[in-house]
Structures are given as C-alpha cells and as structure tokens.
Design an enzyme around this catalytic site. Structure first.
Site, mmCIF file in Angstrom:
data_model
loop_
_atom_site.group_PDB
_atom_site.id
_atom_site.type_symbol
_atom_site.label_atom_id
_atom_site.label_comp_id
_atom_site.label_asym_id
_atom_site.label_seq_id
_atom_site.Cartn_x
_atom_site.Cartn_y
_atom_site.Cartn_z
ATOM 1 N N CYS A 77 0.921 -1.154 -0.025
ATOM 2 C CA CYS A 77 -0.155 0.018 0.079
ATOM 3 C C CYS A 77 1.001 1.328 -0.001
ATOM 4 O O CYS A 77 1.655 1.516 1.028
ATOM 5 C CB CYS A 77 -1.126 0.067 1.281
ATOM 6 S SG CYS A 77 -1.811 1.616 1.447
ATOM 7 N N CYS A 191 -0.398 4.246 -6.214
ATOM 8 C CA CYS A 191 -1.326 3.274 -5.669
ATOM 9 C C CYS A 191 -1.764 2.186 -6.022
ATOM 10 O O CYS A 191 -1.714 1.843 -7.456
ATOM 11 C CB CYS A 191 -2.762 4.332 -5.549
ATOM 12 S SG CYS A 191 -4.091 3.456 -4.580
#
Ligand code: DGL
Length: 286
Positions: A77, A191
């Site tokens: 992440c 992302c």
C-alpha cells in the site's frame, strides 16, 4: 514439527484489494514461496488518513500477520508505505524485515525516464508525505523532477468494483491532464489500486509514456531481500497463498479474484480496532 523459517509465508497487506496487484506479480515471479495477504477492508480508504493513524494500522496488521508466522512483511500500500515505512521498520527491527513500495518504484522510474520529468498519481496521503519526492531525488541523484497529482476518488472508485464508467474516465482525465502539460515521459502509479485501470491511464497519458507500477518493482525486491537473508524457500517446492480480510470476507473474495486474476478459494476474517473516521491528509486535485 517446527517449520523452517525459510518456509514461512511472506506477509502482504493493503487497505483493500489494491495490494493484490502486487501479490499477483509476486505469485508469478516467486511460485515456490508461500504468501499470506491481509486486506484491511473494514478501514478502507487509507489514502485520506493522517500518517500517525496509518502507522498504528500498519503495526496492528503486522502483529496479526506475525502471530500467524511470517518471514518478511510487504507493505503493498503506497499510502501506508509513504506515511509509515521508516517507523514501521524501526518498530519491527529484530523481528522481521519490511519491504515497502515507494523506493523500488522510484528506482524503476529513475531508470526509465529519458527527459528527467516523472509524473506521480497517488492518494492525498501519499502525495502529502513527500515520500516520492525524496525517493526519486535519491534514486536519480537529483536528476529527475517529480510532478505529483493527488487523486482522492480513484482508489475508492476502483475498490467499489463497478464497471469502468464515465466517472472513472473523468477522474483519470483530471489526474493525467497536469502530467501531460508537464510533458512527463514516465508516470509512477503511486497506489496499488491503479493498475486495474492501466489501459485507461495509458490511453489518456499517451502511448509513449512509460508507466511504472508497484507490483513489478516489488517482486524483484522481495526476491532480493529473501535471498540476502538466506530466507528463500527451496525453488523446487510449490507455494501456497491465503487471504484474510477485516471486512466482509465474501465481498473480498468476489472482488479479489478480479484484482488477482488467480483463484481465491477462501478468505478468513480478522478483527481490527474500530475504524476511525477518515480525515483529509492533503490537497485533492482529482
Ligand atoms: N492501495 C492503497 C495505496 O496504495 C490506497 C487506497 C486507499 O486505501 O486509499 O495507496
């Protein structure tokens, strides 16, 4: 019988299903390793949360995974990596090594750019952290400049699992416009959700722009890290992979199959601390 440390799984976590794009690359590149993935879907999204909250989530998830046994932790992440990686490494020092997505991706971008102008599309938390500015400056020895765009809506739209529709197209247009204007030749997808709309991003940015993703950067890093620590599993074994989610396991399974592009048989449930309300972490541009 105790399992040799080299045969423990590699633990991977994300706020949701985005990290499955990283897991996908790891499963393809390292088929002899075991992986255990945890999606913190109960507290999605991470991209609008403050850094101290992301650090406490990352520590909690690492503890859950380490209790089950893991030889390496991968923060799949960008928001959690950007906000918390140095502190997380420090807190887990002596227990396990931690690999994050920002530095490996920045090294790929520094190697790919020809005109020294690199774009970044990421969550507000990631952009606000400045982590990519620092990592790219280091990876390119100051020769590449970063043009960052915060896209608050894109990861939630992808996580919602709907069709790629006009809203997604408009969101991608808003994110890519400033990067086209800046004449970047390389774009970091900052992302782990974004590779799911890669064709749309590539079409909007133009064919000549090189896209760099976390997945391709991280698989090589995991392999290097395991080899360097003598923790690689024997190459002739067949690895297994399993899943945990803090939200609805069935919903994770259904959506996860699309992200992973490999079968997901079962998803276990884990309880995490009560989700705190999200707070804006930086400017919103797309
Ligand atoms: N996949 C996460 C990231 O890489 C972000 C999505 C979110 O939780 O906002 O930043």
């Amino acid at each position: 019988m105790t399992i040799p440390e080299s045969e423990l799984p590699v633990a991977v976590f994300d706020s949701g299903v985005g990290g499955l794009t990283v897991l996908h690359e790891c499963l393809v590149s390292l088929p002899h390793e075991d992986f255990l993935y945890l999606g913190d879907t109960a507290r999605f999204p991470y991209g609008v949360r403050p850094a101290d909250q992301l650090l406490s989530f990352a520590l909690e998830l690492s503890d859950i995974l380490l209790e089950r046994g893991a030889k390496l932790v991968v923060v799949a992440c960008n928001s959690a990596t950007a906000a918390a990686l140095p502190a997380l490494r420090e807190r887990l020092a002596g227990r396990v090594a931690v690999v994050g997505v920002v530095a490996p991706e920045s090294r790929l971008a520094a190697a790919a750019t020809r005109n020294g102008r690199v774009g970044l599309i990421a969550t507000p938390a990631t952009v606000a952290s400045g982590a990519y500015d620092r990592a790219l400056a280091q990876a390119s020895a100051g020769r590449a400049e970063l043009h960052a765009v915060a896209a608050a809506e894109l990861a939630p739209l992808i996580q919602a699992g709907g069709e790629v529709d006009e809203r997604t197209v408009a969101c991608v247009e808003r994110a890519c416009g400033p990067l086209r204007d800046a004449d970047v030749d390389t774009v970091i997808l900052g992302c782990t959700h974004y590779p799911l709309v890669r064709p749309l991003l590539q079409r909007t940015l133009g064919r000549g722009v090189k896209i760099v993703t976390s997945g391709e950067a991280i698989a090589a890093e995991v392999e290097r890290e395991l080899a360097g620590r003598g923790l690689a599993a024997p190459a002739d074994r067949r690895g297994r992979y399993g899943f945990l989610a803090s939200g609805d396991p069935e919903e994770f399974r259904r959506l996860g199959i699309r992200f992973l592009q490999l079968p997901i048989a079962r998803v276990g449930h884990v309880q995490v601390a009560r989700p705190a309300p999200s707070e804006p972490a930086g400017a919103e541009a797309a």
